[in-house]
Motif scaffolding. Structure first.
Motif, PDB file in Angstrom:
ATOM      1  N   HIS A  90       0.850  -1.186   0.000  1.00  0.00           N
ATOM      2  CA  HIS A  90       0.000   0.000   0.000  1.00  0.00           C
ATOM      3  C   HIS A  90       0.888   1.239   0.000  1.00  0.00           C
ATOM      4  N   LEU A  91       0.302   2.376  -0.337  1.00  0.00           N
ATOM      5  CA  LEU A  91       1.060   3.622  -0.397  1.00  0.00           C
ATOM      6  C   LEU A  91       0.913   4.459   0.859  1.00  0.00           C
ATOM      7  N   ILE A  92      -0.313   4.574   1.357  1.00  0.00           N
ATOM      8  CA  ILE A  92      -0.572   5.432   2.515  1.00  0.00           C
ATOM      9  C   ILE A  92      -1.196   4.652   3.663  1.00  0.00           C
ATOM     10  N   ASP A  93      -2.200   3.856   3.378  1.00  0.00           N
ATOM     11  CA  ASP A  93      -2.951   3.163   4.421  1.00  0.00           C
ATOM     12  C   ASP A  93      -3.085   1.693   4.056  1.00  0.00           C
ATOM     13  N   HIS A 404       1.186   8.000  12.028  1.00  0.00           N
ATOM     14  CA  HIS A 404       1.424   9.416  11.782  1.00  0.00           C
ATOM     15  C   HIS A 404       2.921   9.696  11.713  1.00  0.00           C
ATOM     16  N   ALA A 405       3.274  10.755  11.020  1.00  0.00           N
ATOM     17  CA  ALA A 405       4.674  11.100  10.798  1.00  0.00           C
ATOM     18  C   ALA A 405       5.142  12.153  11.776  1.00  0.00           C
ATOM     19  N   THR A 406       6.437  12.233  11.891  1.00  0.00           N
ATOM     20  CA  THR A 406       7.040  13.341  12.622  1.00  0.00           C
ATOM     21  C   THR A 406       7.990  14.049  11.687  1.00  0.00           C
ATOM     22  N   THR A 407       8.001  15.353  11.728  1.00  0.00           N
ATOM     23  CA  THR A 407       8.894  16.112  10.856  1.00  0.00           C
ATOM     24  C   THR A 407      10.128  16.594  11.616  1.00  0.00           C
ATOM     25  N   GLN A 408      10.273  16.114  12.839  1.00  0.00           N
ATOM     26  CA  GLN A 408      11.449  16.504  13.609  1.00  0.00           C
ATOM     27  C   GLN A 408      12.687  15.841  13.014  1.00  0.00           C
ATOM     28  N   ASP A 409      13.762  16.597  12.922  1.00  0.00           N
ATOM     29  CA  ASP A 409      14.986  16.064  12.338  1.00  0.00           C
ATOM     30  C   ASP A 409      15.606  15.028  13.272  1.00  0.00           C
ATOM     31  N   LEU A 455      12.793  12.993   4.135  1.00  0.00           N
ATOM     32  CA  LEU A 455      11.942  13.391   3.012  1.00  0.00           C
ATOM     33  C   LEU A 455      11.313  14.765   3.233  1.00  0.00           C
ATOM     34  N   PRO A 456      10.799  15.102   4.434  1.00  0.00           N
ATOM     35  CA  PRO A 456      10.246  16.442   4.631  1.00  0.00           C
ATOM     36  C   PRO A 456      11.244  17.554   4.297  1.00  0.00           C
ATOM     37  N   LEU A 457      12.519  17.350   4.597  1.00  0.00           N
ATOM     38  CA  LEU A 457      13.521  18.360   4.266  1.00  0.00           C
ATOM     39  C   LEU A 457      13.677  18.500   2.757  1.00  0.00           C
ATOM     40  N   ALA A 458      13.620  17.382   2.054  1.00  0.00           N
ATOM     41  CA  ALA A 458      13.727  17.435   0.596  1.00  0.00           C
ATOM     42  C   ALA A 458      12.527  18.161  -0.002  1.00  0.00           C
ATOM     43  N   LEU A 459      11.330  17.884   0.513  1.00  0.00           N
ATOM     44  CA  LEU A 459      10.141  18.562   0.011  1.00  0.00           C
ATOM     45  C   LEU A 459      10.176  20.056   0.339  1.00  0.00           C
ATOM     46  N   ASN A 460      10.694  20.391   1.507  1.00  0.00           N
ATOM     47  CA  ASN A 460      10.828  21.809   1.855  1.00  0.00           C
ATOM     48  C   ASN A 460      11.754  22.516   0.865  1.00  0.00           C
ATOM     49  N   TRP A 461      12.854  21.841   0.490  1.00  0.00           N
ATOM     50  CA  TRP A 461      13.774  22.446  -0.473  1.00  0.00           C
ATOM     51  C   TRP A 461      13.078  22.645  -1.826  1.00  0.00           C
ATOM     52  N   LEU A 462      12.296  21.654  -2.254  1.00  0.00           N
ATOM     53  CA  LEU A 462      11.585  21.767  -3.527  1.00  0.00           C
ATOM     54  C   LEU A 462      10.604  22.942  -3.504  1.00  0.00           C
ATOM     55  N   ARG A 463       9.928  23.122  -2.379  1.00  0.00           N
ATOM     56  CA  ARG A 463       8.974  24.231  -2.277  1.00  0.00           C
ATOM     57  C   ARG A 463       9.689  25.576  -2.231  1.00  0.00           C
ATOM     58  N   ARG A 490       1.598  11.085   0.903  1.00  0.00           N
ATOM     59  CA  ARG A 490       1.075  11.360   2.243  1.00  0.00           C
ATOM     60  C   ARG A 490       1.432  12.771   2.685  1.00  0.00           C
ATOM     61  N   LEU A 491       2.660  13.170   2.439  1.00  0.00           N
ATOM     62  CA  LEU A 491       3.095  14.510   2.837  1.00  0.00           C
ATOM     63  C   LEU A 491       2.403  15.593   2.027  1.00  0.00           C
ATOM     64  N   ILE A 492       2.237  15.362   0.731  1.00  0.00           N
ATOM     65  CA  ILE A 492       1.560  16.356  -0.110  1.00  0.00           C
ATOM     66  C   ILE A 492       0.120  16.534   0.348  1.00  0.00           C
ATOM     67  N   LYS A 493      -0.543  15.433   0.655  1.00  0.00           N
ATOM     68  CA  LYS A 493      -1.962  15.515   1.037  1.00  0.00           C
ATOM     69  C   LYS A 493      -2.151  16.127   2.414  1.00  0.00           C
ATOM     70  N   LYS A 494      -1.113  16.129   3.235  1.00  0.00           N
ATOM     71  CA  LYS A 494      -1.202  16.783   4.543  1.00  0.00           C
ATOM     72  C   LYS A 494      -1.252  18.306   4.378  1.00  0.00           C
TER      73      LYS A 494
END
Length: 494
Positions: A90-93, A404-409, A455-463, A490-494
């Motif tokens: 599965h991808l998310i759930d 659930h995810a955590t975005t803490q480094d 991954l959250p750091l990579a997405l932050n850089w892209l944004r 999952r991160l995009i949909k959040k």
């Protein structure tokens, strides 16, 4: 003494129980001892009878088996049958793995069936028959759900291999299929196409028709031998003729999907014939046309994470192109799909500048020297070159069952594998003049590759990159791992 009640939701509690069944995947996972235990589990759950009554379509393969199953489910659902579809991963759930009539099962039904199976297995298992691995438990849960829901047809995608896969406890499927074969999971299935084909052909059964697509001769000869040993014909199907759909498109994108669609049509026809429903569907159709129900099924099929395009909700000019390709062959196809889409979008918006960025990772058991060149060369042959490649951990802070995810480094993140990927990339792009492996990039300047500890750091850089360059359309290809694709979604949909 005060009793502290758990604040955990029933669904989260179930997911934690599932996580407790995960073990490292090794060759031992495919052992006959573990597979034989599946029959004990069926007895404990009193599922032997219900499983024998399911009208099963069983599909194995390296590439395209999920797409084939998705096409089959959509076709037969549009023919009016109640369908059950079991796929992985599965991808998310985790509930994505269990679909009834094309819709993932509700939390309520999931929990009812989950605890029914869990409690009985916990009560009856012991040292000789321990709790099943999570992949086995999920297959048992699928059998329970499909039996309770009284589906007309159960479409089962093999999780790994075939011969010793948990789904192979089905003794008499209606029809079996083998999608395209290639090199994957060699640490478990073997180092040659012949060995891999032998594992996949383990789903063949006596008196059960078998279908496949054109294969390399090394693999095809093994499939033929296994079919001959069981005295069953092995039929090789051709890709769907693009003219048959006329001006309509397959619901799953990419030229390779016409091959999967051809296999799905053959499996669906065989199932209809062997269950006595063929005449009612094909009664008024000529030889060279597909029934309307088949066309609807093919054009309405949907499978997230395969050739999927989604825009970032915060930045319209940041677009993600998601494909879970993770073999040399599938990455070549992925590159071809990405290139064709980029060219089409460029032609339709000539005034808009664009850049192509790769977001990539893969399992450490795979060789990036075999994975990255087919992708890069496929894109380059169509005039597409990446301005930057981003490498991230194979799994972000999410666990595989949708917690659930955590975005803490994480202060102590091991990025050695991602640095290896980066080195392979730099050598590929710069002809051996890449950066030193111990160097960790921080996405500055004009560097052509970067490693991110999450991954959250990579997405932050892209944004941030999209924010800095508002006039440029950032087209990000996310590939190499279905887990990565799921985490990005999952991160995009959040």
């Amino acid at each position: 003494m005060e009793i502290v009640k758990s604040t955990m939701t029933p669904y989260k509690e179930a997911l934690n129980c599932l996580s407790s069944l995960i073990i490292p995947r090794t060759r031992a996972d495919a052992s006959t001892i573990r597979f034989d235990l599946m029959f004990d589990y069926l007895k404990i759950l009193e599922l032997e009878g219900p499983v024998s009554q399911l009208n099963v379509i069983h599909v194995a393969g390296t590439k395209g088996k999920g797409s084939t199953c998705t096409f089959v489910e959509s076709i037969l659902r549009n023919c009016g049958f109640r369908t059950g579809l079991f796929t992985s991963p599965h991808l998310i759930d985790v509930r994505e793995r269990f679909k009834i009539d094309g819709v993932e099962i509700s939390q309520e039904k999931f929990l009812t069936n989950f605890w029914w199976c869990w409690n009985r297995l916990r009560e009856k298992t012991n040292d000789d028959v321990p709790m099943p691995f999570h992949v086995c438990f999920l297959a048992l849960l699928a059998f329970k759900i499909f039996s309770v829901e009284k589906v007309d047809v159960a479409i089962l995608e093999v999780g790994l291999g075939g011969k010793y896969d948990a789904t192979n406890v089905v003794k008499a499927p209606i029809v079996c299929g083998i999608s395209s074969l290639g090199y994957d999971h060699m640490e478990i299935l073997g180092n040659t196409l012949g060995q891999i084909a032998g594992e996949k052909a383990g789903i063949f059964k006596q008196e059960v028709p078998a279908y496949t697509v054109p294969q390399p001769e090394e693999a095809m000869s093994v499939l033929r031998d296994q079919a001959s040993h069981l005295s069953i014909p092995l039929r090789v199907v051709s890709p769907l003729d693009t003219e048959i759909l006329k001006d309509q498109q397959l619901g799953l994108h990419g030229e390779h999907q016409y091959l999967n669609a051809g296999l799905a049509i053959a499996l669906s026809k065989s199932w209809l014939q062997r269950t006595g429903h063929e005449e009612s569907i094909f009664l008024n159709n000529t030889q060279n046309t597909l029934p309307e129900q088949f066309v609807r099924g093919l054009t309405m099929a949907n499978l997230p994470g395969r050739a999927q395009i989604i825009s970032d909700p915060s930045f319209e000019q940041l677009v993600f192109y998601l494909d879970g390709a993770h073999t040399p062959e599938s990455l070549e196809v992925c590159g071809k799909w990405f290139s064709s889409v980029v060219r089409e979008e460029t032609q339709s918006a000539k005034s808009c500048k664009s850049e192509q960025i790769l977001l990539f990772t893969c399992l450490s058991v795979r060789d990036p020297r075999l994975l990255l060149p087919p992708l890069v060369n496929s894109c380059a042959s169509h005039g597409i070159r990446f301005t930057r490649a981003l490498f991230v951990l194979n799994q972000s802070a999410y666990n595989m069952f949708g917690a659930h995810a955590t975005t803490q480094d994480e202060p102590q993140v091991d990025v050695s594998w991602q640095l290896t990927l980066q080195k392979v990339w730099d050598n590929l792009i710069h002809g051996g003049k890449g950066k030193k492996q111990e160097e960790l990039n921080t996405a500055k300047g004009d560097e052509s590759s970067s490693v991110f500890p999450s991954l959250p750091l990579a997405l932050n850089w892209l944004r941030e990159n999209a924010q800095r360059n508002k006039s440029i359309r950032s087209q990000v290809l996310v590939t190499g791992s279905l887990h990565l694709v799921g985490d990005v979604l999952r991160l995009i949909k959040k």
